[in-house]
Design a protein around this motif. Structure first.
Motif, PDB file in Angstrom:
ATOM      1  N   GLU A 190       0.814  -1.213   0.000  1.00 14.79           N
ATOM      2  CA  GLU A 190       0.000   0.000   0.000  1.00 14.79           C
ATOM      3  C   GLU A 190       0.851   1.268   0.000  1.00 14.79           C
ATOM      4  O   GLU A 190       0.501   2.251  -0.663  1.00 14.79           O
ATOM      5  N   LYS A 191       1.981   1.283   0.729  1.00 14.63           N
ATOM      6  CA  LYS A 191       2.720   2.541   0.861  1.00 14.63           C
ATOM      7  C   LYS A 191       4.085   2.490   0.188  1.00 14.63           C
ATOM      8  O   LYS A 191       4.291   3.079  -0.867  1.00 14.63           O
ATOM      9  N   GLU A 192       5.039   1.826   0.764  1.00 15.96           N
ATOM     10  CA  GLU A 192       6.416   1.931   0.296  1.00 15.96           C
ATOM     11  C   GLU A 192       7.069   0.560   0.262  1.00 15.96           C
ATOM     12  O   GLU A 192       6.818  -0.285   1.122  1.00 15.96           O
ATOM     13  N   CYS A 193       7.934   0.359  -0.728  1.00 12.27           N
ATOM     14  CA  CYS A 193       8.706  -0.872  -0.836  1.00 12.27           C
ATOM     15  C   CYS A 193      10.145  -0.490  -1.126  1.00 12.27           C
ATOM     16  O   CYS A 193      10.425   0.243  -2.084  1.00 12.27           O
ATOM     17  N   CYS A 194      11.051  -0.966  -0.339  1.00 12.97           N
ATOM     18  CA  CYS A 194      12.458  -0.636  -0.485  1.00 12.97           C
ATOM     19  C   CYS A 194      13.262  -1.922  -0.483  1.00 12.97           C
ATOM     20  O   CYS A 194      13.140  -2.746   0.422  1.00 12.97           O
ATOM     21  N   VAL A 195      14.074  -2.113  -1.525  1.00  4.78           N
ATOM     22  CA  VAL A 195      14.944  -3.281  -1.626  1.00  4.78           C
ATOM     23  C   VAL A 195      16.376  -2.778  -1.733  1.00  4.78           C
ATOM     24  O   VAL A 195      16.705  -1.996  -2.634  1.00  4.78           O
ATOM     25  N   HIS A 196      17.249  -3.217  -0.816  1.00  5.72           N
ATOM     26  CA  HIS A 196      18.646  -2.800  -0.823  1.00  5.72           C
ATOM     27  C   HIS A 196      19.514  -4.043  -0.835  1.00  5.72           C
ATOM     28  O   HIS A 196      19.320  -4.961  -0.053  1.00  5.72           O
ATOM     29  N   ALA A 197      20.475  -4.083  -1.770  1.00  2.00           N
ATOM     30  CA  ALA A 197      21.354  -5.242  -1.873  1.00  2.00           C
ATOM     31  C   ALA A 197      22.674  -4.817  -2.473  1.00  2.00           C
ATOM     32  O   ALA A 197      22.748  -3.838  -3.246  1.00  2.00           O
ATOM     33  N   ASN A 198      23.740  -5.517  -2.142  1.00  2.00           N
ATOM     34  CA  ASN A 198      25.037  -5.261  -2.786  1.00  2.00           C
ATOM     35  C   ASN A 198      24.982  -5.666  -4.250  1.00  2.00           C
ATOM     36  O   ASN A 198      25.524  -4.976  -5.120  1.00  2.00           O
ATOM     37  N   VAL A 199      24.372  -6.771  -4.523  1.00  2.00           N
ATOM     38  CA  VAL A 199      24.189  -7.235  -5.894  1.00  2.00           C
ATOM     39  C   VAL A 199      22.731  -7.635  -6.061  1.00  2.00           C
ATOM     40  O   VAL A 199      22.215  -8.429  -5.276  1.00  2.00           O
ATOM     41  N   LEU A 200      22.065  -7.079  -7.048  1.00  4.77           N
ATOM     42  CA  LEU A 200      20.661  -7.392  -7.305  1.00  4.77           C
ATOM     43  C   LEU A 200      20.536  -7.911  -8.730  1.00  4.77           C
ATOM     44  O   LEU A 200      20.885  -7.216  -9.688  1.00  4.77           O
ATOM     45  N   ASP A 201      20.058  -9.101  -8.876  1.00  6.82           N
ATOM     46  CA  ASP A 201      19.940  -9.733 -10.188  1.00  6.82           C
ATOM     47  C   ASP A 201      18.480 -10.116 -10.400  1.00  6.82           C
ATOM     48  O   ASP A 201      17.913 -10.893  -9.631  1.00  6.82           O
ATOM     49  N   MET A 202      17.855  -9.533 -11.445  1.00  3.97           N
ATOM     50  CA  MET A 202      16.468  -9.834 -11.783  1.00  3.97           C
ATOM     51  C   MET A 202      16.446 -10.444 -13.177  1.00  3.97           C
ATOM     52  O   MET A 202      16.949  -9.841 -14.134  1.00  3.97           O
ATOM     53  N   GLN A 203      15.871 -11.651 -13.299  1.00  6.23           N
ATOM     54  CA  GLN A 203      15.828 -12.344 -14.576  1.00  6.23           C
ATOM     55  C   GLN A 203      14.410 -12.810 -14.845  1.00  6.23           C
ATOM     56  O   GLN A 203      13.673 -13.161 -13.930  1.00  6.23           O
ATOM     57  N   ALA A 204      14.034 -12.798 -16.112  1.00  6.45           N
ATOM     58  CA  ALA A 204      12.735 -13.300 -16.547  1.00  6.45           C
ATOM     59  C   ALA A 204      12.914 -14.009 -17.880  1.00  6.45           C
ATOM     60  O   ALA A 204      13.637 -13.530 -18.754  1.00  6.45           O
ATOM     61  N   ASP A 205      12.262 -15.143 -18.026  1.00  6.02           N
ATOM     62  CA  ASP A 205      12.369 -15.895 -19.284  1.00  6.02           C
ATOM     63  C   ASP A 205      11.573 -15.252 -20.416  1.00  6.02           C
ATOM     64  O   ASP A 205      11.937 -15.380 -21.594  1.00  6.02           O
ATOM     65  N   VAL A 206      10.493 -14.536 -20.110  1.00  2.29           N
ATOM     66  CA  VAL A 206       9.623 -14.014 -21.161  1.00  2.29           C
ATOM     67  C   VAL A 206       9.540 -12.494 -21.133  1.00  2.29           C
ATOM     68  O   VAL A 206       9.844 -11.810 -22.120  1.00  2.29           O
ATOM     69  N   LEU A 207       9.139 -11.925 -20.002  1.00  6.09           N
ATOM     70  CA  LEU A 207       8.798 -10.499 -20.005  1.00  6.09           C
ATOM     71  C   LEU A 207       9.069  -9.886 -18.648  1.00  6.09           C
ATOM     72  O   LEU A 207       8.832 -10.499 -17.613  1.00  6.09           O
ATOM     73  N   VAL A 208       9.576  -8.666 -18.635  1.00 10.03           N
ATOM     74  CA  VAL A 208       9.724  -7.828 -17.446  1.00 10.03           C
ATOM     75  C   VAL A 208       8.973  -6.532 -17.722  1.00 10.03           C
ATOM     76  O   VAL A 208       9.229  -5.856 -18.724  1.00 10.03           O
ATOM     77  N   THR A 209       8.068  -6.172 -16.857  1.00  6.60           N
ATOM     78  CA  THR A 209       7.264  -4.961 -17.025  1.00  6.60           C
ATOM     79  C   THR A 209       7.474  -4.053 -15.823  1.00  6.60           C
ATOM     80  O   THR A 209       7.351  -4.491 -14.667  1.00  6.60           O
ATOM     81  N   VAL A 210       7.784  -2.806 -16.081  1.00  2.01           N
ATOM     82  CA  VAL A 210       7.913  -1.769 -15.030  1.00  2.01           C
ATOM     83  C   VAL A 210       6.943  -0.666 -15.422  1.00  2.01           C
ATOM     84  O   VAL A 210       7.070  -0.044 -16.481  1.00  2.01           O
ATOM     85  N   ASP A 211       5.958  -0.414 -14.589  1.00  2.00           N
ATOM     86  CA  ASP A 211       4.914   0.542 -14.907  1.00  2.00           C
ATOM     87  C   ASP A 211       4.783   1.508 -13.721  1.00  2.00           C
ATOM     88  O   ASP A 211       4.527   1.085 -12.606  1.00  2.00           O
ATOM     89  N   ALA A 212       5.003   2.794 -13.965  1.00  2.00           N
ATOM     90  CA  ALA A 212       4.885   3.800 -12.911  1.00  2.00           C
ATOM     91  C   ALA A 212       4.751   5.170 -13.556  1.00  2.00           C
ATOM     92  O   ALA A 212       5.112   5.369 -14.719  1.00  2.00           O
ATOM     93  N   GLN A 213       4.269   6.154 -12.807  1.00  2.00           N
ATOM     94  CA  GLN A 213       4.204   7.529 -13.301  1.00  2.00           C
ATOM     95  C   GLN A 213       5.608   8.143 -13.430  1.00  2.00           C
ATOM     96  O   GLN A 213       5.852   8.961 -14.311  1.00  2.00           O
ATOM     97  N   ARG A 214       6.507   7.722 -12.561  1.00  2.00           N
ATOM     98  CA  ARG A 214       7.867   8.253 -12.629  1.00  2.00           C
ATOM     99  C   ARG A 214       8.827   7.132 -12.248  1.00  2.00           C
ATOM    100  O   ARG A 214       8.615   6.424 -11.267  1.00  2.00           O
ATOM    101  N   ILE A 215       9.901   6.993 -12.998  1.00  2.00           N
ATOM    102  CA  ILE A 215      10.913   5.956 -12.756  1.00  2.00           C
ATOM    103  C   ILE A 215      12.261   6.649 -12.643  1.00  2.00           C
ATOM    104  O   ILE A 215      12.670   7.387 -13.521  1.00  2.00           O
ATOM    105  N   ASN A 216      12.964   6.436 -11.532  1.00  2.00           N
ATOM    106  CA  ASN A 216      14.300   6.979 -11.308  1.00  2.00           C
ATOM    107  C   ASN A 216      15.323   5.865 -11.420  1.00  2.00           C
ATOM    108  O   ASN A 216      15.204   4.833 -10.751  1.00  2.00           O
ATOM    109  N   LEU A 217      16.311   6.056 -12.235  1.00  2.00           N
ATOM    110  CA  LEU A 217      17.404   5.095 -12.404  1.00  2.00           C
ATOM    111  C   LEU A 217      18.707   5.814 -12.093  1.00  2.00           C
ATOM    112  O   LEU A 217      19.006   6.837 -12.697  1.00  2.00           O
ATOM    113  N   GLY A 218      19.511   5.296 -11.137  1.00  2.00           N
ATOM    114  CA  GLY A 218      20.795   5.904 -10.807  1.00  2.00           C
ATOM    115  C   GLY A 218      20.657   6.973  -9.771  1.00  2.00           C
ATOM    116  O   GLY A 218      19.608   7.270  -9.231  1.00  2.00           O
TER     117      GLY A 218
END
Length: 218
Positions: A190-218
């Motif tokens: 409902e409110k906030e989600c925070c993931v912190h890691a030294n190494v973060l690896d996200m893999q998908a065999d078919v599709l990865v979708t990121v949907d938001a009004q604003r996306i910050n990278l870096g």
């Protein structure tokens, strides 16, 4: 003390009742001294449930060849009372209930097996300690309510067909590695989600979708 001089004829067979005093023990035989000074080694009658001790005044039945201790008339000194049965004991109460009241505690030594059966059971303790090498609990419904609960285990296995957990606040710490495998998963935050890691690896065999009004990278 009892007067040991009494003697009464019991029947025409020659058996008589005497008061005597126990002065010796030898296994299941008891040495007694009668009022006439005679000494005998007797065993207890089947109906004499209390085991005699040295100093007890007892009622004996004696004839020319045999004798028995029938009952204990007076205890020689204050000490533990021992009820002894030669075989199995079965207590049957067709009506009414059986109650035990103690003030100094209760000890049950059941040897190899202890079996209790009841349609309903209630146990109330101030403090309780239960120890078992192997504990198996089987039933249809279990409800447990605690103000505070602590549980420690070297290995823990939990198997359920359906599982639901309602928690107001939760903290979990895993020192080693955690592996989660699910058929499908959906998270609603409902409110906030925070993931912190030294190494973060996200893999998908078919599709990865990121949907938001604003996306910050870096």
């Amino acid at each position: 003390m009892m007067n040991l001089k009494s003697c009464v004829s019991y029947s025409s067979t020659g058996a008589q009742l005497f008061q005597a005093r126990v002065n010796a023990l030898d296994g299941e035989r008891f040495g007694v001294v009668c009022s006439d000074g005679q000494r005998h080694w007797l065993k207890t009658a089947f109906g004499c449930l209390v085991r005699p001790v040295v100093g007890d005044v007892v009622l004996i039945c004696r004839d020319e060849t045999n004798g028995y201790i029938l009952n204990i008339l007076e205890r020689g000194s204050v000490q533990e009372v021992e009820l002894r049965m030669p075989g199995d004991l079965k207590l049957v109460l067709p009506k009414g209930q059986f109650s035990i009241t103690t003030r100094e505690g209760m000890l049950i030594d059941a040897g190899d097996s202890l079996v209790m059966q009841a349609n309903q059971g209630v146990a109330c303790f101030g403090d309780a300690l239960f120890t078992a090498q192997h504990l198996q609990v089987t039933g249809k419904y279990l409800e447990s309510r605690w103000h505070e609960r602590s549980e420690y285990a070297i290995r823990h296995t939990h198997v359920a067909m359906s599982y639901r957990s309602d928690i107001q606040e939760s903290q979990r710490r895993i020192c080693g590695h955690e592996n989660v495998r699910v058929g499908s998963q959906r998270q609603l935050i409902e409110k906030e989600c925070c993931v912190h890691a030294n190494v973060l690896d996200m893999q998908a065999d078919v599709l990865v979708t990121v949907d938001a009004q604003r996306i910050n990278l870096g």
